[in-house]
Design an enzyme around this catalytic site. Structure first.
Site, PDB file in Angstrom:
ATOM      1  N   SER A 180      56.223 -28.893 -34.435  1.00 41.60           N
ATOM      2  CA  SER A 180      56.234 -29.662 -33.191  1.00 41.60           C
ATOM      3  C   SER A 180      57.568 -30.321 -32.893  1.00 41.60           C
ATOM      4  CB  SER A 180      55.124 -30.708 -33.215  1.00 41.60           C
ATOM      5  OG  SER A 180      55.233 -31.530 -34.357  1.00 41.60           O
ATOM      6  N   HIS A 208      51.237 -25.826 -30.552  1.00 43.13           N
ATOM      7  CA  HIS A 208      52.359 -25.420 -29.695  1.00 43.13           C
ATOM      8  C   HIS A 208      52.475 -23.903 -29.568  1.00 43.13           C
ATOM      9  CE1 HIS A 208      53.813 -29.560 -29.455  1.00 43.13           C
ATOM     10  NE2 HIS A 208      53.452 -29.633 -30.718  1.00 43.13           N
ATOM     11  N   LYS A 239      48.233 -29.414 -24.427  1.00 46.62           N
ATOM     12  CA  LYS A 239      49.637 -29.002 -24.316  1.00 46.62           C
ATOM     13  C   LYS A 239      49.744 -27.872 -23.290  1.00 46.62           C
ATOM     14  CE  LYS A 239      50.679 -31.422 -28.388  1.00 46.62           C
ATOM     15  NZ  LYS A 239      50.358 -31.575 -29.801  1.00 46.62           N
TER      16      LYS A 239
HETATM   17  C1  LIG Z   1      49.905 -32.697 -30.581  1.00 44.96           C
HETATM   18  C2  LIG Z   1      49.579 -32.128 -31.906  1.00 44.96           C
HETATM   19  C3  LIG Z   1      48.354 -32.401 -32.524  1.00 44.96           C
HETATM   20  C4  LIG Z   1      47.389 -33.394 -31.967  1.00 44.96           C
HETATM   21  O1  LIG Z   1      46.735 -32.908 -30.840  1.00 44.96           O
HETATM   22  P1  LIG Z   1      46.161 -33.964 -29.787  1.00 44.96           P
HETATM   23  O2  LIG Z   1      45.154 -33.189 -29.031  1.00 44.96           O
HETATM   24  O3  LIG Z   1      47.321 -34.399 -28.971  1.00 44.96           O
HETATM   25  O4  LIG Z   1      45.557 -35.076 -30.578  1.00 44.96           O
HETATM   26  C5  LIG Z   1      48.075 -31.757 -33.704  1.00 44.96           C
HETATM   27  N1  LIG Z   1      48.961 -30.913 -34.271  1.00 44.96           N
HETATM   28  C6  LIG Z   1      50.150 -30.653 -33.720  1.00 44.96           C
HETATM   29  C7  LIG Z   1      51.092 -29.713 -34.398  1.00 44.96           C
HETATM   30  C8  LIG Z   1      50.502 -31.258 -32.525  1.00 44.96           C
HETATM   31  O5  LIG Z   1      51.695 -31.034 -31.987  1.00 44.96           O
END
Ligand SMILES: *Cc1c(COP(=O)(O)O)cnc(C)c1O
Length: 384
Positions: A180, A208, A239
């Site tokens: 991330s 991602h 995302k």
């Molecule tokens: C954003 C993210 C999460 C958490 O997801 P949310 O739905 O925002 O709580 C988990 N793992 C990774 C790698 C992320 O980038």
């Protein structure tokens, strides 16, 4: 009268400021999109994870409005108590099909999905082996579980193998697909092979990758990874899908086991049905408009070629996350502020989100950006 402060909050906050690690929130006055309004100014947004420009898509908004009319807003209770609607159920079926797995289970957030899976699977004496740069939610899941956490060097198969040989079984190996804060991709096929050899289960967090890799289907499609190779898949909906929530996909037994045991699934209110409807609309757009994923790839190529030609200290990445390594936190803040003056919003990512002395500008690209947006960002970076 001064309120007592046994936790020394004031000192701890001051320490954060002194180290240039203090964080402040920006108040947006517009939807999440390529150009946003903030402090009365229009900014070009290179900080969001809305990689396909779906967060403010009319069809996504309409679907959630329609669902709120039909199902009301709140879901009323947890999925098990009464909160599971036809829309939640349909979304689980569509997600399972989209990523090529027998079943899927919705969670309210990705953070909760990771906590839930790891703490449900691991019993005392079991091991979870994780990449050092894994997302905080995977690491926190290990802390919450009764198992042992072992960490290996980032994307280093030799280091992983070493941990696997020492680990007491059963073993779960967990990794981000696309990291991330780095944008690089785990060597998933080799990891799957190693895990199968060592009789460990591989869990991949595709927060991602979903919507970006594998024509939008995510890393399982991109790298042709079977259920046996990746028994536990986690994807998020907040995302690239522009919505909210997350899911775990895997075998019938995995999903049924999580329904019985994942505490962050059981003891929380289900997401509103209109949120599930928004994700369903996003999936429709993803299948109907493959150009979004292609456009994102084109812009990533345009940016990386430009950055390479200018000799910018980019971290190697072929994904929508393009970090420019700065190291020093203060310098990262300065650069971010200078870009802001030119109307470009790029976040300075500092410890503890990234390792000490590894501050960076985290540039994220979206299919909603124009070529001009990308070129203007490159121009601004070149003049630094
Ligand atoms: C954003 C993210 C999460 C958490 O997801 P949310 O739905 O925002 O709580 C988990 N793992 C990774 C790698 C992320 O980038």
């Amino acid at each position: 009268w001064i309120m007592s402060d046994p936790f020394q909050l004031a000192q701890r906050l001051q320490a954060r400021r002194d180290q240039h690690l203090y964080r402040q929130r920006r108040v947006l006055e517009s939807p999440q999109q390529a150009h946003i309004q903030c402090d009365g100014k229009t900014l070009r947004n290179f900080s969001s994870n809305d990689y396909l420009g779906l967060a403010n898509h009319p069809a996504v908004i309409a679907a959630s409005q329609q669902a709120a009319v039909e199902y009301g807003f709140g879901s009323g209770a947890s999925h098990l108590v009464i909160g599971h609607s036809r829309l939640h159920h349909e979304l689980e079926e569509r997600l399972a099909e989209w990523v090529g797995r027998p079943r899927a289970l919705l969670f309210s957030t990705g953070y909760m999905a990771n906590l839930g899976v790891i703490s449900a699977l691991l019993e005392r004496g079991d091991t979870v082996v994780q990449d050092k740069l894994n997302h905080a939610s995977l690491l926190d899941g290990a802390q919450l579980s009764r198992g042992q956490l072992q960490r290996y060097q980032h994307n280093d198969l030799g280091s992983l193998q070493q941990r696997l040989q020492q680990a007491s079984s059963p073993v779960l190996v967990a990794t981000d697909s696309v990291f991330s804060m780095d944008g690089d991709i785990a060597p998933l096929q080799d990891m799957a092979h190693l895990c199968q050899q060592q009789n460990a289960w591989l869990m991949v967090d595709d927060a991602h990758g979903l919507g970006v890799l594998g024509q939008g289907h995510g890393c399982l499609r991109e790298y042709d990874l079977s259920l046996e190779q990746v028994p536990v898949y986690m994807g998020t909906l907040g995302k690239a899908l522009g919505s909210y929530g997350a899911f775990v996909a895997g075998s019938e037994d995995l999903i049924e086991f999580l329904i019985q045991s994942a505490r962050s699934y059981i003891y929380t209110t289900a997401m509103p049905p209109s949120v599930a409807a928004a994700s369903l609309a996003s999936l429709d757009i993803l299948s109907a408009e493959p150009w979004r994923v292609e456009r994102l790839q084109d812009l990533i190529g345009r940016f990386t070629r430009g950055a390479l030609a200018m000799g910018l200290p980019m971290m190697p990445s072929s994904t929508a996350i393009q970090p420019l390594l700065v190291n020093d936190s203060e310098r990262a803040l300065q650069l971010s502020a200078q870009l802001l003056e030119r109307g470009l919003l790029v976040g300075a990512i500092r410890p503890p989100t990234v390792p000490a002395n590894a501050a960076r500008l985290r540039i994220t690209l979206s299919a909603a950006h124009s070529e001009q947006d990308v070129d203007d960002l490159l121009d601004a970076l070149a003049s630094k």
